[in-house]
Design a protein around this motif. Structure first.
Motif, PDB file in Angstrom:
ATOM      1  N   ARG A   1       0.828  -1.211   0.000  1.00 50.17           N
ATOM      2  CA  ARG A   1       0.000   0.000   0.000  1.00 50.17           C
ATOM      3  C   ARG A   1       0.857   1.253   0.000  1.00 50.17           C
ATOM      4  O   ARG A   1       0.412   2.322  -0.368  1.00 50.17           O
TER       5      ARG A   1
ATOM      6  N   CYS B   1     -10.688   1.924  15.758  1.00 44.77           N
ATOM      7  CA  CYS B   1     -10.360   0.943  14.709  1.00 44.77           C
ATOM      8  C   CYS B   1     -11.433  -0.143  14.637  1.00 44.77           C
ATOM      9  O   CYS B   1     -11.745  -0.660  13.561  1.00 44.77           O
TER      10      CYS B   1
ATOM     11  N   CYS C   1     -14.402  -0.436  12.024  1.00 52.81           N
ATOM     12  CA  CYS C   1     -14.237  -0.990  10.674  1.00 52.81           C
ATOM     13  C   CYS C   1     -13.524  -2.350  10.680  1.00 52.81           C
ATOM     14  O   CYS C   1     -13.793  -3.187   9.833  1.00 52.81           O
ATOM     15  N   HIS C   2     -12.595  -2.518  11.631  1.00 56.60           N
ATOM     16  CA  HIS C   2     -11.805  -3.753  11.606  1.00 56.60           C
ATOM     17  C   HIS C   2     -12.427  -4.865  12.448  1.00 56.60           C
ATOM     18  O   HIS C   2     -11.990  -6.008  12.364  1.00 56.60           O
TER      19      HIS C   2
ATOM     20  N   LYS D   1     -11.900  -0.309  -0.997  1.00 53.42           N
ATOM     21  CA  LYS D   1     -11.529  -1.621  -0.481  1.00 53.42           C
ATOM     22  C   LYS D   1     -12.095  -1.884   0.908  1.00 53.42           C
ATOM     23  O   LYS D   1     -12.348  -0.973   1.677  1.00 53.42           O
ATOM     24  N   LEU D   2     -12.246  -3.197   1.201  1.00 59.15           N
ATOM     25  CA  LEU D   2     -12.752  -3.603   2.517  1.00 59.15           C
ATOM     26  C   LEU D   2     -11.648  -3.467   3.560  1.00 59.15           C
ATOM     27  O   LEU D   2     -10.466  -3.603   3.243  1.00 59.15           O
TER      28      LEU D   2
ATOM     29  N   ARG E   1      -9.026  -4.380   6.305  1.00 61.94           N
ATOM     30  CA  ARG E   1      -8.122  -5.526   6.290  1.00 61.94           C
ATOM     31  C   ARG E   1      -8.511  -6.622   7.276  1.00 61.94           C
ATOM     32  O   ARG E   1      -9.001  -6.323   8.357  1.00 61.94           O
TER      33      ARG E   1
ATOM     34  N   TRP F   1      -0.889 -12.037   4.943  1.00 55.20           N
ATOM     35  CA  TRP F   1      -0.823 -10.573   4.902  1.00 55.20           C
ATOM     36  C   TRP F   1       0.127 -10.061   5.989  1.00 55.20           C
ATOM     37  O   TRP F   1       0.961  -9.195   5.721  1.00 55.20           O
TER      38      TRP F   1
ATOM     39  N   ARG G   1       3.866  -7.688   5.358  1.00 50.68           N
ATOM     40  CA  ARG G   1       4.044  -6.289   5.760  1.00 50.68           C
ATOM     41  C   ARG G   1       5.092  -6.132   6.852  1.00 50.68           C
ATOM     42  O   ARG G   1       5.134  -6.937   7.797  1.00 50.68           O
TER      43      ARG G   1
ATOM     44  N   SER H   1      -4.573   4.864   3.632  1.00 49.42           N
ATOM     45  CA  SER H   1      -4.352   4.100   2.410  1.00 49.42           C
ATOM     46  C   SER H   1      -5.097   4.836   1.305  1.00 49.42           C
ATOM     47  O   SER H   1      -6.332   4.806   1.254  1.00 49.42           O
TER      48      SER H   1
ATOM     49  N   MET I   1      -9.504   3.940   4.745  1.00 48.55           N
ATOM     50  CA  MET I   1      -8.484   3.911   5.789  1.00 48.55           C
ATOM     51  C   MET I   1      -7.814   5.280   5.816  1.00 48.55           C
ATOM     52  O   MET I   1      -7.045   5.628   4.922  1.00 48.55           O
TER      53      MET I   1
HETATM   54  C1  HEC Z   1     -13.583   4.001   8.546  1.00 44.36           C
HETATM   55  C2  HEC Z   1     -13.099   2.643   8.614  1.00 44.36           C
HETATM   56  C3  HEC Z   1     -11.732   2.370   9.201  1.00 44.36           C
HETATM   57  C4  HEC Z   1     -11.254   2.721  10.450  1.00 44.36           C
HETATM   58  C5  HEC Z   1     -11.959   3.512  11.542  1.00 44.36           C
HETATM   59  C6  HEC Z   1      -9.924   2.160  10.528  1.00 44.36           C
HETATM   60  N1  HEC Z   1      -9.608   1.493   9.382  1.00 44.36           N
HETATM   61 FE1  HEC Z   1      -7.841   0.552   8.974  1.00 44.36          FE
HETATM   62  N2  HEC Z   1      -8.523   0.064   7.118  1.00 44.36           N
HETATM   63  C7  HEC Z   1      -9.759   0.398   6.613  1.00 44.36           C
HETATM   64  C8  HEC Z   1      -9.827  -0.036   5.227  1.00 44.36           C
HETATM   65  C9  HEC Z   1     -11.014   0.143   4.302  1.00 44.36           C
HETATM   66  C10 HEC Z   1      -8.591  -0.658   4.945  1.00 44.36           C
HETATM   67  C11 HEC Z   1      -8.138  -1.293   3.630  1.00 44.36           C
HETATM   68  C12 HEC Z   1      -7.307  -0.325   2.855  1.00 44.36           C
HETATM   69  C13 HEC Z   1      -6.622  -0.957   1.675  1.00 44.36           C
HETATM   70  O1  HEC Z   1      -7.016  -2.040   1.235  1.00 44.36           O
HETATM   71  O2  HEC Z   1      -5.660  -0.350   1.171  1.00 44.36           O
HETATM   72  C14 HEC Z   1      -7.796  -0.577   6.164  1.00 44.36           C
HETATM   73  C15 HEC Z   1      -6.508  -1.059   6.260  1.00 44.36           C
HETATM   74  C16 HEC Z   1      -5.747  -1.003   7.413  1.00 44.36           C
HETATM   75  C17 HEC Z   1      -4.411  -1.547   7.541  1.00 44.36           C
HETATM   76  C18 HEC Z   1      -3.683  -2.339   6.486  1.00 44.36           C
HETATM   77  C19 HEC Z   1      -2.940  -1.567   5.462  1.00 44.36           C
HETATM   78  C20 HEC Z   1      -2.074  -2.502   4.660  1.00 44.36           C
HETATM   79  O3  HEC Z   1      -0.884  -2.223   4.557  1.00 44.36           O
HETATM   80  O4  HEC Z   1      -2.533  -3.536   4.152  1.00 44.36           O
HETATM   81  C21 HEC Z   1      -4.003  -1.307   8.821  1.00 44.36           C
HETATM   82  C22 HEC Z   1      -2.678  -1.697   9.458  1.00 44.36           C
HETATM   83  C23 HEC Z   1      -5.072  -0.606   9.481  1.00 44.36           C
HETATM   84  N3  HEC Z   1      -6.117  -0.424   8.599  1.00 44.36           N
HETATM   85  C24 HEC Z   1      -5.031  -0.229  10.800  1.00 44.36           C
HETATM   86  C25 HEC Z   1      -6.038   0.521  11.422  1.00 44.36           C
HETATM   87  C26 HEC Z   1      -5.942   0.985  12.786  1.00 44.36           C
HETATM   88  C27 HEC Z   1      -4.805   0.668  13.737  1.00 44.36           C
HETATM   89  C28 HEC Z   1      -7.070   1.725  13.023  1.00 44.36           C
HETATM   90  C29 HEC Z   1      -7.408   2.509  14.262  1.00 44.36           C
HETATM   91  C30 HEC Z   1      -6.400   3.446  14.718  1.00 44.36           C
HETATM   92  C31 HEC Z   1      -7.870   1.689  11.792  1.00 44.36           C
HETATM   93  N4  HEC Z   1      -7.211   0.946  10.848  1.00 44.36           N
HETATM   94  C32 HEC Z   1      -9.101   2.294  11.632  1.00 44.36           C
HETATM   95  C33 HEC Z   1     -10.773   1.049   7.285  1.00 44.36           C
HETATM   96  C34 HEC Z   1     -10.684   1.600   8.542  1.00 44.36           C
END
Ligand code: HEC
Length: 148
Positions: free
Chosen positions: A34, A70, A73-74, A90-91, A93, A100, A104, A117, A122
């Motif tokens: 990414r 986090c 969504c996660h 994208k969905l 992760r 995966w 990374r 991202s 994200m």
């Molecule tokens: C609004 C929804 C949302 C929130 C809130 C969110 N994420 Fe995400 N996150 C996503 C999505 C959608 C992706 C996939 C992005 C992609 O495929 O590039 C993702 C991807 C990631 C990835 C993977 C990136 C990779 O290299 O593959 C990480 C690590 C991550 N999130 C960490 C976090 C953390 C830690 C938090 C809280 C601090 C957080 N996310 C909050 C939606 C969210």
């Protein structure tokens, strides 16, 4: 190979492919980096300054569920929720995907917390939502979903 055997083999292959994409949170290109090519080399040199301890994992978990939100969504199980209203692109992760996790470095994940991202929901969390120290703690928790 008899025809029936071939059919059985194709069934197994199809099941693996379908099963694989479910485990991957729906994005077949999930292992593609990414971080943009011109920044990935530097990002890969960043190391988490905090080693894992039960206290730090607990702090990471609190951030994941609390100020970092986090979990919205996660998901509680880290597998990524697919039914978020208004989610574009994208969905989220699936953090339990060990392939995966292995693909990374910590630095790449930290880059994502800094920059988001691009083109997905994200967003960037540092510095508006999380300090760098908090981000490293929540990443310890993200890694724990992969059994590390
Ligand atoms: C609004 C929804 C949302 C929130 C809130 C969110 N994420 Fe995400 N996150 C996503 C999505 C959608 C992706 C996939 C992005 C992609 O495929 O590039 C993702 C991807 C990631 C990835 C993977 C990136 C990779 O290299 O593959 C990480 C690590 C991550 N999130 C960490 C976090 C953390 C830690 C938090 C809280 C601090 C957080 N996310 C909050 C939606 C969210």
């Amino acid at each position: 190979m008899r025809i029936a055997d071939r059919q059985a083999v194709s069934c197994v292959l199809i099941a693996l492919l379908v099963g694989g994409s479910v485990v991957w949170g729906g994005d077949p290109a999930v292992l593609d980096p990414r971080v943009p090519p011109d920044q990935i080399e530097e990002a890969r040199t960043w190391r988490n300054p905090f080693s894992v301890t039960p206290e730090r994992l607990e702090r990471g978990k609190e951030i994941f569920h609390g100020k970092g939100f986090c979990v919205t969504c996660h998901g509680r199980d880290g597998k990524g929720l697919g039914n978020i209203p208004g989610l574009r692109g994208k969905l989220p992760r699936n953090f339990t995907d060990t392939q995966w996790q292995a693909a990374r470095t910590d630095g790449e994940l930290f880059w994502i917390l800094k920059n988001g991202s691009p083109g997905t929901d994200m967003a960037s969390f540092i510095p508006l939502v999380l300090t760098e120290e908090e981000a490293w703690h929540v990443l310890l928790y993200v890694r724990a979903f992969g059994g590390t």
